[in-house]
Enzyme design. Sequence first.
Site, PDB file in Angstrom:
ATOM      1  N   TYR A 152      -1.593  10.562  18.243  1.00 53.88           N
ATOM      2  CA  TYR A 152      -2.116  11.146  17.013  1.00 53.88           C
ATOM      3  C   TYR A 152      -1.523  12.214  16.369  1.00 53.88           C
ATOM      4  CZ  TYR A 152      -5.441  13.015  13.516  1.00 53.88           C
ATOM      5  OH  TYR A 152      -5.725  13.350  12.487  1.00 53.88           O
ATOM      6  N   ALA A 153      -1.267  13.172  17.193  1.00 47.59           N
ATOM      7  CA  ALA A 153      -0.484  14.346  16.867  1.00 47.59           C
ATOM      8  C   ALA A 153       1.047  14.244  16.573  1.00 47.59           C
ATOM      9  CB  ALA A 153      -0.537  15.654  17.870  1.00 47.59           C
ATOM     10  N   ALA A 154       1.410  13.356  17.326  1.00 45.80           N
ATOM     11  CA  ALA A 154       3.003  12.973  17.163  1.00 45.80           C
ATOM     12  C   ALA A 154       3.042  12.211  15.820  1.00 45.80           C
ATOM     13  CB  ALA A 154       3.518  12.030  18.108  1.00 45.80           C
ATOM     14  N   SER A 163      -2.412  16.748   9.643  1.00 43.05           N
ATOM     15  CA  SER A 163      -3.642  17.172  10.586  1.00 43.05           C
ATOM     16  C   SER A 163      -3.107  18.403  11.291  1.00 43.05           C
ATOM     17  CB  SER A 163      -3.859  16.191  11.803  1.00 43.05           C
ATOM     18  OG  SER A 163      -4.711  17.021  12.546  1.00 43.05           O
ATOM     19  N   VAL A 178      -3.642  -0.861   4.976  1.00 45.07           N
ATOM     20  CA  VAL A 178      -2.347  -0.261   4.919  1.00 45.07           C
ATOM     21  C   VAL A 178      -1.019  -0.618   5.824  1.00 45.07           C
ATOM     22  CG1 VAL A 178      -3.250   1.793   3.522  1.00 45.07           C
ATOM     23  CG2 VAL A 178      -2.582   2.098   5.880  1.00 45.07           C
ATOM     24  N   LYS A 186       1.531  12.526  13.176  1.00 49.06           N
ATOM     25  CA  LYS A 186       1.128  13.626  12.074  1.00 49.06           C
ATOM     26  C   LYS A 186       2.372  14.373  11.979  1.00 49.06           C
ATOM     27  CE  LYS A 186      -2.970  12.188  10.764  1.00 49.06           C
ATOM     28  NZ  LYS A 186      -3.176  11.595   9.301  1.00 49.06           N
ATOM     29  N   ASN A 218      -4.139   8.930   2.475  1.00 50.78           N
ATOM     30  CA  ASN A 218      -5.062   9.382   3.660  1.00 50.78           C
ATOM     31  C   ASN A 218      -5.587   8.604   4.696  1.00 50.78           C
ATOM     32  OD1 ASN A 218      -7.747  11.256   3.825  1.00 50.78           O
ATOM     33  ND2 ASN A 218      -8.320   8.983   3.573  1.00 50.78           N
TER      34      ASN A 218
HETATM   35  N1  LIG Z   1     -11.727  14.685   9.855  1.00 55.18           N
HETATM   36  C1  LIG Z   1     -10.796  15.626  10.322  1.00 55.18           C
HETATM   37  O1  LIG Z   1     -11.352  16.703  10.929  1.00 55.18           O
HETATM   38  C2  LIG Z   1      -9.590  15.407  10.132  1.00 55.18           C
HETATM   39  C3  LIG Z   1      -8.670  16.700  10.466  1.00 55.18           C
HETATM   40  C4  LIG Z   1      -7.323  16.397  10.322  1.00 55.18           C
HETATM   41  C5  LIG Z   1      -6.748  15.312   9.606  1.00 55.18           C
HETATM   42  N2  LIG Z   1      -7.692  14.228   9.422  1.00 55.18           N
HETATM   43  C6  LIG Z   1      -7.056  13.191   8.332  1.00 55.18           C
HETATM   44  O2  LIG Z   1      -7.797  12.930   7.291  1.00 55.18           O
HETATM   45  C7  LIG Z   1      -7.506  11.520   7.024  1.00 55.18           C
HETATM   46  C8  LIG Z   1      -9.088  10.996   6.602  1.00 55.18           C
HETATM   47  O3  LIG Z   1      -9.917  11.376   7.807  1.00 55.18           O
HETATM   48  P1  LIG Z   1     -11.429  11.116   7.693  1.00 55.18           P
HETATM   49  O4  LIG Z   1     -12.078  12.162   8.770  1.00 55.18           O
HETATM   50  O5  LIG Z   1     -11.829  11.242   6.299  1.00 55.18           O
HETATM   51  O6  LIG Z   1     -11.523   9.707   8.460  1.00 55.18           O
HETATM   52  P2  LIG Z   1     -12.818   8.607   8.300  1.00 55.18           P
HETATM   53  O7  LIG Z   1     -12.695   7.817   9.554  1.00 55.18           O
HETATM   54  O8  LIG Z   1     -14.179   9.205   7.931  1.00 55.18           O
HETATM   55  O9  LIG Z   1     -12.292   7.807   7.085  1.00 55.18           O
HETATM   56  C9  LIG Z   1     -10.864   7.085   7.122  1.00 55.18           C
HETATM   57  C10 LIG Z   1     -11.130   5.923   6.061  1.00 55.18           C
HETATM   58  O10 LIG Z   1      -9.858   5.228   6.303  1.00 55.18           O
HETATM   59  C11 LIG Z   1      -9.898   3.751   6.451  1.00 55.18           C
HETATM   60  N3  LIG Z   1      -8.927   2.938   7.109  1.00 55.18           N
HETATM   61  C12 LIG Z   1      -8.509   3.161   8.483  1.00 55.18           C
HETATM   62  N4  LIG Z   1      -7.492   2.393   8.609  1.00 55.18           N
HETATM   63  C13 LIG Z   1      -6.995   1.785   7.665  1.00 55.18           C
HETATM   64  C14 LIG Z   1      -6.209   0.979   7.178  1.00 55.18           C
HETATM   65  N5  LIG Z   1      -5.282   0.317   8.102  1.00 55.18           N
HETATM   66  N6  LIG Z   1      -6.110   0.295   6.030  1.00 55.18           N
HETATM   67  C15 LIG Z   1      -6.727   1.145   4.984  1.00 55.18           C
HETATM   68  N7  LIG Z   1      -7.811   1.944   5.126  1.00 55.18           N
HETATM   69  C16 LIG Z   1      -8.062   2.188   6.367  1.00 55.18           C
HETATM   70  C17 LIG Z   1     -11.228   3.710   7.102  1.00 55.18           C
HETATM   71  O11 LIG Z   1     -11.779   2.354   6.672  1.00 55.18           O
HETATM   72  C18 LIG Z   1     -12.265   4.791   6.394  1.00 55.18           C
HETATM   73  O12 LIG Z   1     -12.765   4.426   5.222  1.00 55.18           O
HETATM   74  C19 LIG Z   1      -6.975  10.976   8.204  1.00 55.18           C
HETATM   75  O13 LIG Z   1      -5.588  10.701   7.891  1.00 55.18           O
HETATM   76  C20 LIG Z   1      -7.312  11.756   9.327  1.00 55.18           C
HETATM   77  O14 LIG Z   1      -6.159  11.678  10.356  1.00 55.18           O
HETATM   78  C21 LIG Z   1      -9.117  14.357   9.397  1.00 55.18           C
END
Ligand SMILES: NC(=O)c1ccc[n+]([C@@H]2O[C@H](COP(=O)([O-])OP(=O)(O)OC[C@H]3O[C@@H](n4cnc5c(N)ncnc54)[C@H](O)[C@@H]3O)[C@@H](O)[C@H]2O)c1
Length: 236
Positions: free
Chosen positions: A140-142, A127, A53, A144, A75
């Site tokens: 990260y927080a910034a 987040s 992305v 989001k 996402n």
């Molecule tokens: N898991 C949590 O506790 C949590 C909490 C708050 C927010 N989030 C947010 O939710 C979203 C998903 O988190 P998750 O825990 O499922 O993450 P994860 O690491 O399990 O999965 C993330 C996916 O994104 C893909 N990805 C990363 N960089 C990419 C790029 N440049 N282009 C395309 N794909 C890319 C990765 O290959 C992976 O498949 C994120 O935005 C994260 O910030 C997660």
Amino acid sequence: MHAVVTGGAQGIGLACAQHLTSIGWTITLIDKDLELLEQSSSDLGCQYAQVDVTDLESVKNFFSEINPVDSLINNAGIWRPQNLEDLDFDDQEEVLNVNVLGTLFCTSSAMHHLRTSSAGSVVNISSLAARTNSPGLGLYAASKSAIETLTKQWALEIAPIRVNAVSPGLIETPGTSGNYKGAAKEKRAKAVPIGRVGEPSDIAKVVSFLVSEAASYVTGQIVYVDGGLGAGTTQR
Ligand SMILES: NC(=O)c1ccc[n+]([C@@H]2O[C@H](COP(=O)([O-])OP(=O)(O)OC[C@H]3O[C@@H](n4cnc5c(N)ncnc54)[C@H](O)[C@@H]3O)[C@@H](O)[C@H]2O)c1
């Protein structure tokens, strides 16, 4: 209805794709990890494309070639927790590139589809970190917080396309599994009013609501899906 889910090869993105598929949506997963994508899309029986992305040309090409899109779920996200006095600037630049610019590139490139859909919508994954002011998170927080601001800004700019955000709390995914090893999971669960760590499906159900007709009058909203963690603490 057709949704594109970025970072959809695992975790929260994949759960969104699974839930939407179960209620009749057609899904295209995009992710930078080809091996994971092939596995997940084969399990789900959906289309996929390897797209980073942060690569604008690749994102533009993807959206210029794909079938009409009704909803975009931004996402894809990464985190590189570091303190201000111990920063790796390349890491932090990557966080901004994926979380903020990646979301911008995908949304901008999907606009011609969203404009022609009768029910165009965007859900950005933010987040709880955007509002908890925790130390050691680098950018990260910034990043989001920026997503939450852009969610409201875009809701104003591109209406009637609806733009909302879901802000997860503690969710166990492949990306966060290291935080939940052994006793750590129970300890973290105790801090959550609902009494458990979240699952990707907890987020997917709310994302599915936000892209649905049931949410047709909901836009510009940030929905915290965190088991109550952001409301305060159960411990005095
Ligand atoms: N898991 C949590 O506790 C949590 C909490 C708050 C927010 N989030 C947010 O939710 C979203 C998903 O988190 P998750 O825990 O499922 O993450 P994860 O690491 O399990 O999965 C993330 C996916 O994104 C893909 N990805 C990363 N960089 C990419 C790029 N440049 N282009 C395309 N794909 C890319 C990765 O290959 C992976 O498949 C994120 O935005 C994260 O910030 C997660």
